[in-house]
Design a protein around this motif. Sequence first.
Motif, PDB file in Angstrom:
ATOM      1  N   ALA A 343     -66.434  -1.492  36.015  1.00  0.00           N
ATOM      2  CA  ALA A 343     -65.527  -1.361  34.870  1.00  0.00           C
ATOM      3  C   ALA A 343     -66.111  -0.320  33.923  1.00  0.00           C
ATOM      4  O   ALA A 343     -67.278  -0.412  33.536  1.00  0.00           O
ATOM      5  CB  ALA A 343     -65.368  -2.690  34.157  1.00  0.00           C
ATOM      6  N   ILE A 344     -65.288   0.671  33.581  1.00  0.00           N
ATOM      7  CA  ILE A 344     -65.737   1.764  32.721  1.00  0.00           C
ATOM      8  C   ILE A 344     -64.836   1.822  31.495  1.00  0.00           C
ATOM      9  O   ILE A 344     -63.609   1.800  31.623  1.00  0.00           O
ATOM     10  CB  ILE A 344     -65.687   3.112  33.470  1.00  0.00           C
ATOM     11  N   SER A 345     -65.444   1.889  30.320  1.00  0.00           N
ATOM     12  CA  SER A 345     -64.673   1.943  29.078  1.00  0.00           C
ATOM     13  C   SER A 345     -65.004   3.217  28.313  1.00  0.00           C
ATOM     14  O   SER A 345     -66.175   3.585  28.179  1.00  0.00           O
ATOM     15  CB  SER A 345     -64.983   0.730  28.198  1.00  0.00           C
ATOM     16  N   PHE A 346     -63.954   3.902  27.838  1.00  0.00           N
ATOM     17  CA  PHE A 346     -64.114   5.075  26.981  1.00  0.00           C
ATOM     18  C   PHE A 346     -63.982   4.594  25.536  1.00  0.00           C
ATOM     19  O   PHE A 346     -62.919   4.090  25.154  1.00  0.00           O
ATOM     20  CB  PHE A 346     -63.047   6.122  27.266  1.00  0.00           C
ATOM     21  N   ILE A 347     -65.019   4.757  24.748  1.00  0.00           N
ATOM     22  CA  ILE A 347     -65.042   4.172  23.404  1.00  0.00           C
ATOM     23  C   ILE A 347     -65.016   5.259  22.335  1.00  0.00           C
ATOM     24  O   ILE A 347     -65.955   6.055  22.210  1.00  0.00           O
ATOM     25  CB  ILE A 347     -66.298   3.292  23.206  1.00  0.00           C
ATOM     26  N   ALA A 348     -63.907   5.286  21.591  1.00  0.00           N
ATOM     27  CA  ALA A 348     -63.814   6.162  20.422  1.00  0.00           C
ATOM     28  C   ALA A 348     -64.456   5.443  19.228  1.00  0.00           C
ATOM     29  O   ALA A 348     -64.623   4.223  19.255  1.00  0.00           O
ATOM     30  CB  ALA A 348     -62.346   6.478  20.129  1.00  0.00           C
ATOM     31  N   PRO A 349     -64.835   6.182  18.174  1.00  0.00           N
ATOM     32  CA  PRO A 349     -65.490   5.538  17.015  1.00  0.00           C
ATOM     33  C   PRO A 349     -64.709   4.356  16.451  1.00  0.00           C
ATOM     34  O   PRO A 349     -65.294   3.341  16.085  1.00  0.00           O
ATOM     35  CB  PRO A 349     -65.598   6.692  16.008  1.00  0.00           C
ATOM     36  N   ASN A 350     -63.378   4.459  16.399  1.00  0.00           N
ATOM     37  CA  ASN A 350     -62.591   3.362  15.813  1.00  0.00           C
ATOM     38  C   ASN A 350     -62.464   2.159  16.736  1.00  0.00           C
ATOM     39  O   ASN A 350     -61.889   1.136  16.368  1.00  0.00           O
ATOM     40  CB  ASN A 350     -61.187   3.863  15.433  1.00  0.00           C
ATOM     41  N   GLU A 351     -63.012   2.261  17.969  1.00  0.00           N
ATOM     42  CA  GLU A 351     -62.933   1.143  18.917  1.00  0.00           C
ATOM     43  C   GLU A 351     -64.256   0.385  19.031  1.00  0.00           C
ATOM     44  O   GLU A 351     -64.338  -0.619  19.740  1.00  0.00           O
ATOM     45  CB  GLU A 351     -62.533   1.666  20.305  1.00  0.00           C
ATOM     46  N   GLU A 352     -65.296   0.878  18.335  1.00  0.00           N
ATOM     47  CA  GLU A 352     -66.623   0.283  18.516  1.00  0.00           C
ATOM     48  C   GLU A 352     -66.684  -1.173  18.058  1.00  0.00           C
ATOM     49  O   GLU A 352     -67.298  -2.007  18.717  1.00  0.00           O
ATOM     50  CB  GLU A 352     -67.679   1.116  17.776  1.00  0.00           C
ATOM     51  N   GLU A 353     -66.036  -1.475  16.946  1.00  0.00           N
ATOM     52  CA  GLU A 353     -66.150  -2.836  16.426  1.00  0.00           C
ATOM     53  C   GLU A 353     -65.512  -3.853  17.360  1.00  0.00           C
ATOM     54  O   GLU A 353     -66.079  -4.905  17.627  1.00  0.00           O
ATOM     55  CB  GLU A 353     -65.526  -2.923  15.029  1.00  0.00           C
ATOM     56  N   ILE A 354     -64.337  -3.554  17.877  1.00  0.00           N
ATOM     57  CA  ILE A 354     -63.672  -4.494  18.772  1.00  0.00           C
ATOM     58  C   ILE A 354     -64.427  -4.604  20.097  1.00  0.00           C
ATOM     59  O   ILE A 354     -64.498  -5.672  20.714  1.00  0.00           O
ATOM     60  CB  ILE A 354     -62.185  -4.102  19.007  1.00  0.00           C
ATOM     61  N   MET A 355     -65.058  -3.501  20.540  1.00  0.00           N
ATOM     62  CA  MET A 355     -65.880  -3.538  21.750  1.00  0.00           C
ATOM     63  C   MET A 355     -67.060  -4.488  21.561  1.00  0.00           C
ATOM     64  O   MET A 355     -67.395  -5.286  22.442  1.00  0.00           O
ATOM     65  CB  MET A 355     -66.390  -2.136  22.082  1.00  0.00           C
TER      66      MET A 355
END
Length: 447
Positions: A343-355
């Motif tokens: 499983a690979i996730s692309f994480i933008a800055p605004n997605e870090e908290e939910i990740m």
Amino acid sequence: MSTFESFNLPKSLQKAVDELGLTTPTPIQEKSFSVIMSGRDMMGIAQTGTGKTFAYLLPILKQWKFVATDTPRIVILVPTRELVVQIAGEVEKLTQYLSVRTLGVYGGVNINTQKKAVYQGIDVLVGTPGRIMDLALDNVIRFDSLQKLVIDEFDEILNLGFRTQVTSILTMLKNKRQNILFSATMTDDVDEMLEEYFDFPVEVSLAASGTPLEKIVQLGYKAPNFLTKVNLIIELLQDAAYERVLLFVNNKKTADLVSDKLEEIFPEQFGTIHSNKSQNYRLQTMQTFQNGEIRGIVTTDVMARGLDISNITHVINVEFPEVPEQYIHRIGRTGRADKSGIAISFIAPNEEEIMIGAEILMEKEITFIPMPTNVTVAVRLLEFEKDRKKMKVILKTNKLEGGASFHEKAKKNSKVNLGGPSKTKKKTGTSVNRNILKTRVAKRKKK
């Protein structure tokens, strides 16, 4: 190690199981069997990919006896059209040597065609809550002979807004029956429904909500924006190892954006599934993927729950899901049936908290790897990203301008719930203090 023969199934049912190549029951199938056979109401908590469908079908069909009636004796409620088709297909496989009439019904197709099929007589009815309620209100479906009600993927049924339809159907059911419910997570809404309509249900729990799926390698890339993510997708898919891939996005618009680009670079290798696609197109795309005629599918969360497409090698979260538990359902599409997955996730800055919320829920961190050097890091933001940025600024400004009442509320809500427990002790999940999130975010940024 036990086998299906230990279930002492009738010969006609055991023969169908043997022909499917099944020998060893999964843990949820073992745990559920005796409870369902007892006739007690049951609530099963188990993650996706654990064999929940056969966990209820096998004991139900073991008890099957012919009754001269044309109204359904078993009703199975599921959240999506795709699941209706899949589960009705599983019932037909298991009942090929039994006298059982199975029908699947769902919205988006001509209801009159389904009415005609109902009039021919049904034993097992599989359907979405909306369409079953429509047919019941038209007095086409009656529940006079109903013996067992199964509600599968209950949390997702509620997430999709079917609460009213489910409660309406439950209200219509007058006679005594066995209720069987399966859900991947336990929430307040699920608990309320159980308390009101179920009769002292036995809880069968395979694992706490959020437990990581150990056979899945979880990797991540930091990507500043959506166009960079698209460039990264194209780079990764040059590798032939990405042979059976699901690419998840959060909405139809971004699904089409990714699909258009993939069609340009990898013509006729990827399909697209979201709610704007017709039912026939969606089913045909899934079948084409299952047959190995295309490499992958770009989809929204309509594919994250319950669908059984075998041998998926990679799940790519182009956009991180907006709810931590949904991440677990997405990655559960791979690493099934004793096989490993990535499983690979692309994480933008605004997605870090939910990740980080998902990591805390799983009690496991995603391993970040460097962006490939030949991937172009874009500067331009797409319009929907600009809108998100503006919204973030507005929300931040509102917080700063809040008065005393705001600060009292902020203090009251200093904990953010990420699928965690509520008042009853049956809840699973984690209630995460925002300070933990801030600490994790700061730690991630340093890496």
